[in-house]
Design a protein around this motif. Sequence first.
Motif, PDB file in Angstrom:
ATOM      1  N   ASP A   1      -7.059   7.673  -7.358  1.00  0.00           N
ATOM      2  CA  ASP A   1      -6.146   8.575  -6.673  1.00  0.00           C
ATOM      3  C   ASP A   1      -5.485   9.557  -7.630  1.00  0.00           C
ATOM      4  O   ASP A   1      -5.338  10.741  -7.316  1.00  0.00           O
TER       5      ASP A   1
ATOM      6  N   ASN B   1       4.207  -4.379   2.951  1.00  0.00           N
ATOM      7  CA  ASN B   1       3.972  -3.128   2.245  1.00  0.00           C
ATOM      8  C   ASN B   1       5.254  -2.311   2.080  1.00  0.00           C
ATOM      9  O   ASN B   1       5.205  -1.193   1.559  1.00  0.00           O
TER      10      ASN B   1
ATOM     11  N   ARG C   1      -0.314   8.473  -2.384  1.00  0.00           N
ATOM     12  CA  ARG C   1      -0.208   8.857  -3.784  1.00  0.00           C
ATOM     13  C   ARG C   1       1.195   9.339  -4.065  1.00  0.00           C
ATOM     14  O   ARG C   1       1.792  10.051  -3.283  1.00  0.00           O
TER      15      ARG C   1
ATOM     16  N   ARG D   1       4.202   1.736 -10.691  1.00  0.00           N
ATOM     17  CA  ARG D   1       4.264   3.172 -10.928  1.00  0.00           C
ATOM     18  C   ARG D   1       5.640   3.571 -11.464  1.00  0.00           C
ATOM     19  O   ARG D   1       5.755   4.417 -12.358  1.00  0.00           O
TER      20      ARG D   1
ATOM     21  N   GLY E   1      -1.118  -2.831  -8.181  1.00  0.00           N
ATOM     22  CA  GLY E   1      -1.239  -1.605  -7.408  1.00  0.00           C
ATOM     23  C   GLY E   1       0.019  -1.223  -6.657  1.00  0.00           C
ATOM     24  O   GLY E   1      -0.025  -0.391  -5.752  1.00  0.00           O
ATOM     25  N   SER E   2       1.154  -1.776  -7.048  1.00  0.00           N
ATOM     26  CA  SER E   2       2.389  -1.545  -6.309  1.00  0.00           C
ATOM     27  C   SER E   2       3.121  -0.305  -6.799  1.00  0.00           C
ATOM     28  O   SER E   2       2.889   0.205  -7.893  1.00  0.00           O
TER      29      SER E   2
ATOM     30  N   ASP F   1      -7.525   4.823 -12.127  1.00  0.00           N
ATOM     31  CA  ASP F   1      -6.953   5.087 -10.809  1.00  0.00           C
ATOM     32  C   ASP F   1      -7.661   6.282 -10.196  1.00  0.00           C
ATOM     33  O   ASP F   1      -7.532   7.414 -10.669  1.00  0.00           O
TER      34      ASP F   1
ATOM     35  N   GLU G   1       0.855  -1.160   0.000  1.00  0.00           N
ATOM     36  CA  GLU G   1       0.000   0.000   0.000  1.00  0.00           C
ATOM     37  C   GLU G   1       0.895   1.214   0.000  1.00  0.00           C
ATOM     38  O   GLU G   1       2.089   1.126   0.167  1.00  0.00           O
TER      39      GLU G   1
ATOM     40  N   THR H   1       0.223   7.290 -11.216  1.00  0.00           N
ATOM     41  CA  THR H   1      -0.677   6.136 -11.153  1.00  0.00           C
ATOM     42  C   THR H   1       0.022   4.914 -10.577  1.00  0.00           C
ATOM     43  O   THR H   1       1.125   4.560 -10.978  1.00  0.00           O
ATOM     44  N   ARG H   2      -0.648   4.262  -9.652  1.00  0.00           N
ATOM     45  CA  ARG H   2      -0.161   2.985  -9.141  1.00  0.00           C
ATOM     46  C   ARG H   2      -1.303   2.015  -8.852  1.00  0.00           C
ATOM     47  O   ARG H   2      -1.173   0.820  -9.076  1.00  0.00           O
ATOM     48  N   HIS H   3      -2.428   2.520  -8.359  1.00  0.00           N
ATOM     49  CA  HIS H   3      -3.514   1.634  -7.945  1.00  0.00           C
ATOM     50  C   HIS H   3      -4.363   1.163  -9.116  1.00  0.00           C
ATOM     51  O   HIS H   3      -5.108   0.194  -8.985  1.00  0.00           O
TER      52      HIS H   3
END
Length: 352
Positions: free
Chosen positions: A220, A335, A22, A255, A250-251, A218, A19, A243-245
Motif C-alpha cells: 500500500d 478493527n 492507507r 504505523r 499490520g495495525s 508494504d 484493518e 506504512t502499516r501493513h
Amino acid sequence: MTGLGANGREAGGDDGGREGRRGTGLRTVGFLLAGVLVLGVAGAGWVYRHLDDNIKSVDINSALGDNRPPRGTTTPSPSASPLHTGSLNILVLGSDSRSGEANQELGGGSSTGARSDTAMVVHLDAGRTRATVVSIPRDTLVTRPSCPLPSGGSTQVTYNSMFNSAYAVGGPVCAVRTVESITNIRMDHYVEIDFSGFAKLVDALGGVTVTTDEDIDDEDSHLTLEAGTHHLDGTQALALARTRHGIGDGSDLGRIGLQQTLVKALLDRISATSVLTDPARLYRVADAVTGSLTTDTGLDSLTELTSLARSLTGLSSDAVRTVTMPVTPAPSDRNRVVVREQEAAELWAALR
C-alpha cells in the motif's frame, strides 16, 4: 510490533490487528518542533512576503467561541526577550487530502473527502525545554460533539464515531472541538500539513536517517526496506510514515510508532545540518514548511511562527517524549479501538 532504532514509543494498547485505509503521509510534528526553527532568519523583502503569503489559516477561536476548556497560563520570559515561555498545547494534523497534482502523485485517490488520518497533541512544557507528543489513533471510537459549520448551522452529536471523521464532517474546527472534548485540554494552536509538504521538507533537509529492526514490505505504501539503517529521501520517508501493513501485525499502532520515530529523526536532522548557515537550504526548508501549512489565526504569519520558533531553541530530540493515547480493542469491532478512560485521564491530567 516493529521498532525503529533506539527511539521507542509508549503504546496505549493492542488494536487486535485492525484493518484500515492507507494512512496519510503527513506523519510528523517535526514541522512544528523542528522545521519552524528555520524561519527566524528568513525575514526580509520578497522572501518574507512570499513565505508569509504561503501560510493558510482558519479562525478556530471565533468559530468555537468561549465554550472551551480554560487557557493555560503563559508567562513572559524573565530575559529581555518578549518570548512567552508558559506551557502550550498544539494540535498537529495530517489530513489525507489529495488536492493538487503533487499530493495526488504521492498519495493517489480522490481529491475530495479529506480526513485527519494523523493527529498529534504536542504539549510544550513551561520553559519550552521539554515536549510530549501524544498520538491519537485515527480509528478510535469517540463521541463526536456538535460542531459549527462554515456554511452555518452545526453538525449533530454522534456516538461511536471514528475519531478522524471529525475533520471529514467539520474540518479543522470540528477536529479541535473533538480533541478538546476527549482531553478536556484547550488547544492553543492548530497546525495541518499535507503529503507534498512532508516530502519536500525531508528533501530540503537532505534526507533523514532511520534504523528498522525488521524488514518492511508494504504494497500500500510502496515501501520495501531490509532491516538496518537507511537514509531516506522525501518520498521514501513519506512511504515509511504511511506504512502499516508491512510491519508487525499490520495495525495502525505500528504505523504510529514509525511516525513518532520520524519526529525525532527530523529533529536530529535539523541539528546535524547547516540549515541556519546555508541561505539556499534555509529557503527551501522554509518554503516547504509554509507552502503546505494551515494554521489557526494565532500562527498564520512568519512573525508569529518565528516567535514560537525562538521559544523552542532549547528543545532537543532527547527532550521529546512520544506516547500514544491509551486504547484497547473495541468490543463491537476488533478493527476499531476505544479509549482506556482511567489511563487516558491520567495522561491528559499530566499535560494540563
